[in-house]
Structure formats: C-alpha cells, structure tokens
Design a protein around this motif. Structure first.
Motif, PDB file in Angstrom:
ATOM      1  N   LEU A 233       0.832  -1.214   0.000  1.00 46.69           N
ATOM      2  CA  LEU A 233       0.000   0.000   0.000  1.00 46.69           C
ATOM      3  C   LEU A 233       0.857   1.251   0.000  1.00 46.69           C
ATOM      4  CD1 LEU A 233      -2.882  -0.679   2.548  1.00 46.69           C
ATOM      5  CD2 LEU A 233      -3.154  -0.117   0.135  1.00 46.69           C
ATOM      6  N   ILE A 234       1.811   1.307   0.918  1.00 43.27           N
ATOM      7  CA  ILE A 234       2.653   2.491   1.070  1.00 43.27           C
ATOM      8  C   ILE A 234       3.474   2.741  -0.185  1.00 43.27           C
ATOM      9  CG2 ILE A 234       4.579   3.499   2.359  1.00 43.27           C
ATOM     10  CD1 ILE A 234       1.994   3.491   3.949  1.00 43.27           C
ATOM     11  N   GLU A 235       3.896   1.658  -0.853  1.00 42.98           N
ATOM     12  CA  GLU A 235       4.756   1.788  -2.030  1.00 42.98           C
ATOM     13  C   GLU A 235       3.972   1.897  -3.335  1.00 42.98           C
ATOM     14  OE1 GLU A 235       8.021  -0.981  -2.018  1.00 42.98           O
ATOM     15  OE2 GLU A 235       8.370  -0.714   0.132  1.00 42.98           O
ATOM     16  N   GLY A 236       2.629   1.962  -3.233  1.00 48.30           N
ATOM     17  CA  GLY A 236       1.819   2.276  -4.409  1.00 48.30           C
ATOM     18  C   GLY A 236       1.163   1.113  -5.109  1.00 48.30           C
ATOM     19  N   ASP A 237       1.435  -0.127  -4.690  1.00 50.56           N
ATOM     20  CA  ASP A 237       0.776  -1.292  -5.299  1.00 50.56           C
ATOM     21  C   ASP A 237      -0.494  -1.567  -4.498  1.00 50.56           C
ATOM     22  OD1 ASP A 237       0.118  -3.494  -6.760  1.00 50.56           O
ATOM     23  OD2 ASP A 237       2.025  -4.526  -6.512  1.00 50.56           O
ATOM     24  N   THR A 238      -1.464  -0.676  -4.664  1.00 49.22           N
ATOM     25  CA  THR A 238      -2.617  -0.617  -3.766  1.00 49.22           C
ATOM     26  C   THR A 238      -3.447  -1.898  -3.778  1.00 49.22           C
ATOM     27  OG1 THR A 238      -2.710   1.759  -4.187  1.00 49.22           O
ATOM     28  CG2 THR A 238      -4.632   0.760  -3.162  1.00 49.22           C
ATOM     29  N   GLU A 239      -3.824  -2.354  -4.952  1.00 49.68           N
ATOM     30  CA  GLU A 239      -4.712  -3.519  -5.022  1.00 49.68           C
ATOM     31  C   GLU A 239      -4.034  -4.761  -4.449  1.00 49.68           C
ATOM     32  OE1 GLU A 239      -7.819  -5.748  -8.029  1.00 49.68           O
ATOM     33  OE2 GLU A 239      -6.499  -4.174  -8.810  1.00 49.68           O
ATOM     34  N   ALA A 240      -2.751  -4.940  -4.740  1.00 51.47           N
ATOM     35  CA  ALA A 240      -2.027  -6.093  -4.191  1.00 51.47           C
ATOM     36  C   ALA A 240      -2.004  -6.036  -2.665  1.00 51.47           C
ATOM     37  CB  ALA A 240      -0.609  -6.145  -4.750  1.00 51.47           C
ATOM     38  N   GLY A 241      -1.864  -4.820  -2.118  1.00 48.48           N
ATOM     39  CA  GLY A 241      -1.880  -4.670  -0.665  1.00 48.48           C
ATOM     40  C   GLY A 241      -3.230  -5.041  -0.077  1.00 48.48           C
ATOM     41  N   LEU A 242      -4.299  -4.546  -0.696  1.00 51.61           N
ATOM     42  CA  LEU A 242      -5.642  -4.880  -0.223  1.00 51.61           C
ATOM     43  C   LEU A 242      -5.881  -6.385  -0.277  1.00 51.61           C
ATOM     44  CD1 LEU A 242      -7.745  -2.056  -1.951  1.00 51.61           C
ATOM     45  CD2 LEU A 242      -7.094  -2.196   0.451  1.00 51.61           C
ATOM     46  N   GLN A 243      -5.356  -7.018  -1.315  1.00 58.91           N
ATOM     47  CA  GLN A 243      -5.570  -8.456  -1.470  1.00 58.91           C
ATOM     48  C   GLN A 243      -4.930  -9.249  -0.331  1.00 58.91           C
ATOM     49  OE1 GLN A 243      -7.611  -9.777  -3.957  1.00 58.91           O
ATOM     50  NE2 GLN A 243      -7.449 -11.520  -2.549  1.00 58.91           N
ATOM     51  N   GLN A 244      -3.798  -8.788   0.168  1.00 59.91           N
ATOM     52  CA  GLN A 244      -3.163  -9.476   1.294  1.00 59.91           C
ATOM     53  C   GLN A 244      -4.080  -9.458   2.517  1.00 59.91           C
ATOM     54  OE1 GLN A 244      -0.362 -11.208   0.948  1.00 59.91           O
ATOM     55  NE2 GLN A 244      -0.190 -10.475  -1.167  1.00 59.91           N
ATOM     56  N   PHE A 245      -4.648  -8.305   2.812  1.00 64.26           N
ATOM     57  CA  PHE A 245      -5.554  -8.197   3.963  1.00 64.26           C
ATOM     58  C   PHE A 245      -6.799  -9.050   3.744  1.00 64.26           C
ATOM     59  CE2 PHE A 245      -3.749  -3.676   3.948  1.00 64.26           C
ATOM     60  CZ  PHE A 245      -2.643  -4.059   4.687  1.00 64.26           C
ATOM     61  N   THR A 270      -7.671   5.998   2.929  1.00 64.06           N
ATOM     62  CA  THR A 270      -6.522   6.702   2.354  1.00 64.06           C
ATOM     63  C   THR A 270      -6.431   6.586   0.837  1.00 64.06           C
ATOM     64  OG1 THR A 270      -5.008   4.792   2.518  1.00 64.06           O
ATOM     65  CG2 THR A 270      -5.218   6.197   4.463  1.00 64.06           C
ATOM     66  N   ILE A 271      -7.237   5.715   0.231  1.00 72.20           N
ATOM     67  CA  ILE A 271      -7.117   5.438  -1.204  1.00 72.20           C
ATOM     68  C   ILE A 271      -8.020   6.371  -1.996  1.00 72.20           C
ATOM     69  CG2 ILE A 271      -7.497   3.684  -2.997  1.00 72.20           C
ATOM     70  CD1 ILE A 271      -6.878   1.569  -0.845  1.00 72.20           C
ATOM     71  N   ASP A 272      -7.488   6.968  -3.059  1.00 66.99           N
ATOM     72  CA  ASP A 272      -8.249   7.904  -3.884  1.00 66.99           C
ATOM     73  C   ASP A 272      -9.072   7.221  -4.980  1.00 66.99           C
ATOM     74  OD1 ASP A 272      -7.381  10.180  -2.544  1.00 66.99           O
ATOM     75  OD2 ASP A 272      -5.550  10.294  -3.725  1.00 66.99           O
ATOM     76  N   ASP A 273      -8.790   5.966  -5.273  1.00 73.51           N
ATOM     77  CA  ASP A 273      -9.491   5.245  -6.342  1.00 73.51           C
ATOM     78  C   ASP A 273     -10.834   4.733  -5.817  1.00 73.51           C
ATOM     79  OD1 ASP A 273     -10.404   3.443  -8.272  1.00 73.51           O
ATOM     80  OD2 ASP A 273      -8.399   2.757  -8.792  1.00 73.51           O
ATOM     81  N   ALA A 274     -11.910   5.486  -6.090  1.00 77.26           N
ATOM     82  CA  ALA A 274     -13.223   5.139  -5.547  1.00 77.26           C
ATOM     83  C   ALA A 274     -13.719   3.796  -6.050  1.00 77.26           C
ATOM     84  CB  ALA A 274     -14.235   6.233  -5.903  1.00 77.26           C
ATOM     85  N   ALA A 275     -13.449   3.484  -7.321  1.00 80.06           N
ATOM     86  CA  ALA A 275     -13.913   2.221  -7.884  1.00 80.06           C
ATOM     87  C   ALA A 275     -13.233   1.042  -7.189  1.00 80.06           C
ATOM     88  CB  ALA A 275     -13.649   2.188  -9.384  1.00 80.06           C
ATOM     89  N   LEU A 276     -11.932   1.171  -6.939  1.00 80.51           N
ATOM     90  CA  LEU A 276     -11.197   0.103  -6.268  1.00 80.51           C
ATOM     91  C   LEU A 276     -11.699  -0.070  -4.840  1.00 80.51           C
ATOM     92  CD1 LEU A 276      -8.830  -1.936  -6.451  1.00 80.51           C
ATOM     93  CD2 LEU A 276      -7.352  -0.125  -5.551  1.00 80.51           C
ATOM     94  N   VAL A 277     -11.906   1.034  -4.143  1.00 80.69           N
ATOM     95  CA  VAL A 277     -12.418   0.966  -2.775  1.00 80.69           C
ATOM     96  C   VAL A 277     -13.787   0.291  -2.755  1.00 80.69           C
ATOM     97  CG1 VAL A 277     -13.268   2.334  -0.828  1.00 80.69           C
ATOM     98  CG2 VAL A 277     -11.096   2.930  -1.912  1.00 80.69           C
ATOM     99  N   SER A 278     -14.653   0.669  -3.688  1.00 81.52           N
ATOM    100  CA  SER A 278     -15.989   0.078  -3.753  1.00 81.52           C
ATOM    101  C   SER A 278     -15.903  -1.435  -3.973  1.00 81.52           C
ATOM    102  CB  SER A 278     -16.796   0.733  -4.873  1.00 81.52           C
ATOM    103  OG  SER A 278     -18.064   0.124  -4.996  1.00 81.52           O
ATOM    104  N   THR A 279     -15.021  -1.857  -4.875  1.00 77.27           N
ATOM    105  CA  THR A 279     -14.858  -3.291  -5.168  1.00 77.27           C
ATOM    106  C   THR A 279     -14.428  -4.059  -3.922  1.00 77.27           C
ATOM    107  OG1 THR A 279     -14.311  -2.909  -7.482  1.00 77.27           O
ATOM    108  CG2 THR A 279     -13.548  -4.972  -6.508  1.00 77.27           C
ATOM    109  N   TYR A 280     -13.447  -3.522  -3.203  1.00 70.26           N
ATOM    110  CA  TYR A 280     -12.933  -4.246  -2.039  1.00 70.26           C
ATOM    111  C   TYR A 280     -13.830  -4.111  -0.822  1.00 70.26           C
ATOM    112  CZ  TYR A 280      -8.856  -6.225  -4.177  1.00 70.26           C
ATOM    113  OH  TYR A 280      -8.033  -7.000  -4.960  1.00 70.26           O
ATOM    114  N   ARG A 281     -14.616  -3.051  -0.747  1.00 72.24           N
ATOM    115  CA  ARG A 281     -15.623  -2.981   0.322  1.00 72.24           C
ATOM    116  C   ARG A 281     -16.634  -4.116   0.154  1.00 72.24           C
ATOM    117  NH1 ARG A 281     -15.880   1.200   3.802  1.00 72.24           N
ATOM    118  NH2 ARG A 281     -14.902   3.175   3.230  1.00 72.24           N
TER     119      ARG A 281
END
Length: 289
Positions: A233-245, A270-281
């Motif tokens: 997450l911190i290094e910018g690979d947001t989706e991969a980070g979410l997938q770990q959790f 903290t994530i600006d990508d609304a579509a990605l946040v919606s998917t993982y929510r």
C-alpha cells in the motif's frame, strides 16, 4: 444565467439510489460539494442560495449536491451528520473536508480555494502554472503562517498533513494529537490518522523482498502477509496490498483481534481510487456478512 438554469446545470438533488454514480463516481472528474439541509432549518435557508450562487459562478468547477436530510435519512446517517446545515467536499471519490453552519460567502470561497476549486473562468485565464511546491517548502510556508496567526487552528492541521507528505511520521502524529476537538474529527484529520496508523505498522518491519519470501515459504505467516500488505500500500501497489488483507480475512478472520478488517478500513480511508475501494468494500462485506 437565472437561478433555475443554474440549478439545472450545476445543482442537483442527491438520492441514496443514485449516490454512488451521481456523487462518488462523478467526483472522480469534478469535485462535488454536498449540502445537507432541511426545510425547517433556518440557517439552511441563508446558506443554500449562497452555495447555488457559487455553483453558477464557478461554472462547473464543482457541482452542488443537495441532500434533504428528512427525505434521505440514510445518507445523512452515512455522513454522521449531527447538525445542519453541514457541507462536505468530495473529490476523487473521497471526503476531503467539510464544515458545519452557515458560513459567510467569503469564507466559503476561501474553503473552495484551499482545496484547489476555482471559478472556471479563473482557471481558463491562468497563462502559466506555478511549479509544484515541495513537501519541505509547504512545511516552511505553513510554519510561517502559524507564526503570523497562531490562533488559526486549521493551519496546524495543514502542517500535520504536510509533515506526513514529507514522510515525517512522528511530527505529523504530534501535530494531529494536539488539534482541538472540533478539528480532530475533520475528514482530513480522520484520513491522516489512518495514514499514520499504516505508516507506524512498518516501524522496524522487514523490507518488501524479505516479506514476499516469508509469505512464499509459509502462506499462513499472517504477520508477514499483514506487513506485506502495508508495504505494498505504502509503495503504491494498492490492489495487491488490499488483497493481502483480504486473504487474511478470508482464511484467519480473527487473527490479531480482527486486524485484517481494521487494515482494510484504514486503507479505504486513504485510497483515492473510488472504484477500487468500492470493489474491495463489497469483497470485505461478502466475507463478514
């Protein structure tokens, strides 16, 4: 432009059914100012016309979403509204700031300017763009402003945000902790708190390649998977980070007192990508419920 035209072009009534599309998704391209109001609210009657006037004047630089809290009680509850009028700015799919009460027009203009929202005409006539301000320059500028106006508490929140952008975690935390109560719940402060929570998790944590190796060698090494998620997450690979959790939540839901869920919620803030946040929510909800 008369008021009816202004409302039809730049002002709309937001509903729960269309909120995701009309507000969250739309804010990815144009900031949305949300006005939570009610017919019986006296201050709302003075604030509403000012907001609609500014929406017309700014000519599409932002759109005004009106929410009648009596008709849309679920939306009001979602924002945690305690008093009206309440105004919230949503940009990039995220709540970025807000204010309560009927502010005068000048202060509302300052609020918009502080978040980079300018009248469309002013934006079009800018011949040149100022060079981007470095994090350290921003810190120096804000510290000078605080020295000149020490009673402006909102500047201290600006400083905390600038310190975080510069990677100065502990000073940012100290400024955040010192904020007065009315700013501690500000949307920007809430987001910063989540960013700091994630950043602190990496104190003394192994580097990325070590964490990857640990997970590859033992895919049930929840601590390594958790830290790997934060690093990604911190290094910018947001989706991969979410997938770990999400993997921890799926396979060991109660690990470390439900930490995977807490990580996901902090990340969403903290994530600006609304579509990605919606998917993982939705993925998180499907595992929890």
């Amino acid at each position: 432009m008369n008021s009816a035209q202004a409302r039809s072009e730049h002002v709309f009534d937001a509903t729960r059914a269309a909120f995701e599309k009309d507000v969250i998704e739309a804010s990815l391209t144009t900031p949305i100012l949300v006005d939570l109001w009610a017919e019986w609210c006296g201050p709302c009657k003075s604030l509403g016309p000012i907001l609609e006037k500014l929406a017309a004047e700014y000519a599409g630089a932002f759109r005004l979403a009106k929410i009648d809290v009596d008709a849309e009680q679920q939306l009001a509850a979602m924002f945690g509204v305690r008093s009206i009028p309440t105004v919230i700015l949503i940009s990039g799919g995220q709540v970025v700031d807000g204010f309560a009460g009927a502010l005068p027009e000048g202060q509302i203009r300052e609020f918009l300017t502080r978040h980079g929202v300018q009248p469309a005409e002013a934006v079009e006539t800018e011949a040149t763009q100022a060079p981007a301000e470095s994090p350290e320059d921003a810190i120096n500028r804000i510290q000078q402003a605080i020295a000149a106006e020490p009673d402006r508490a909102e500047l201290k929140l600006d400083l905390a945000l600038a310190l975080m952008r510069a990677g100065r975690v502990e000073p940012a935390q100290a400024e955040l902790d010192a904020l007065p109560a009315n700013l501690a719940t500000d949307a920007r402060a809430v987001r910063l708190r989540s960013q700091l929570e994630l950043a602190r998790a990496l104190t003394d944590a192994p580097p990325l390649d070590v964490l990857r190796t640990r997970v590859q060698n033992d895919d049930s090494d929840w601590e390594a998977r958790d830290l790997l998620g934060v690093r990604l997450l911190i290094e910018g690979d947001t989706e991969a980070g979410l997938q770990q959790f999400l993997d921890i939540l799926k396979r060991q839901r109660d690990w470390h007192d439900g930490q995977a869920k807490k990580r996901l919620l902090a990340a969403f803030a903290t994530i600006d990508d609304a579509a990605l946040v919606s998917t993982y929510r939705k993925k998180m909800a499907s595992l929890l419920f």
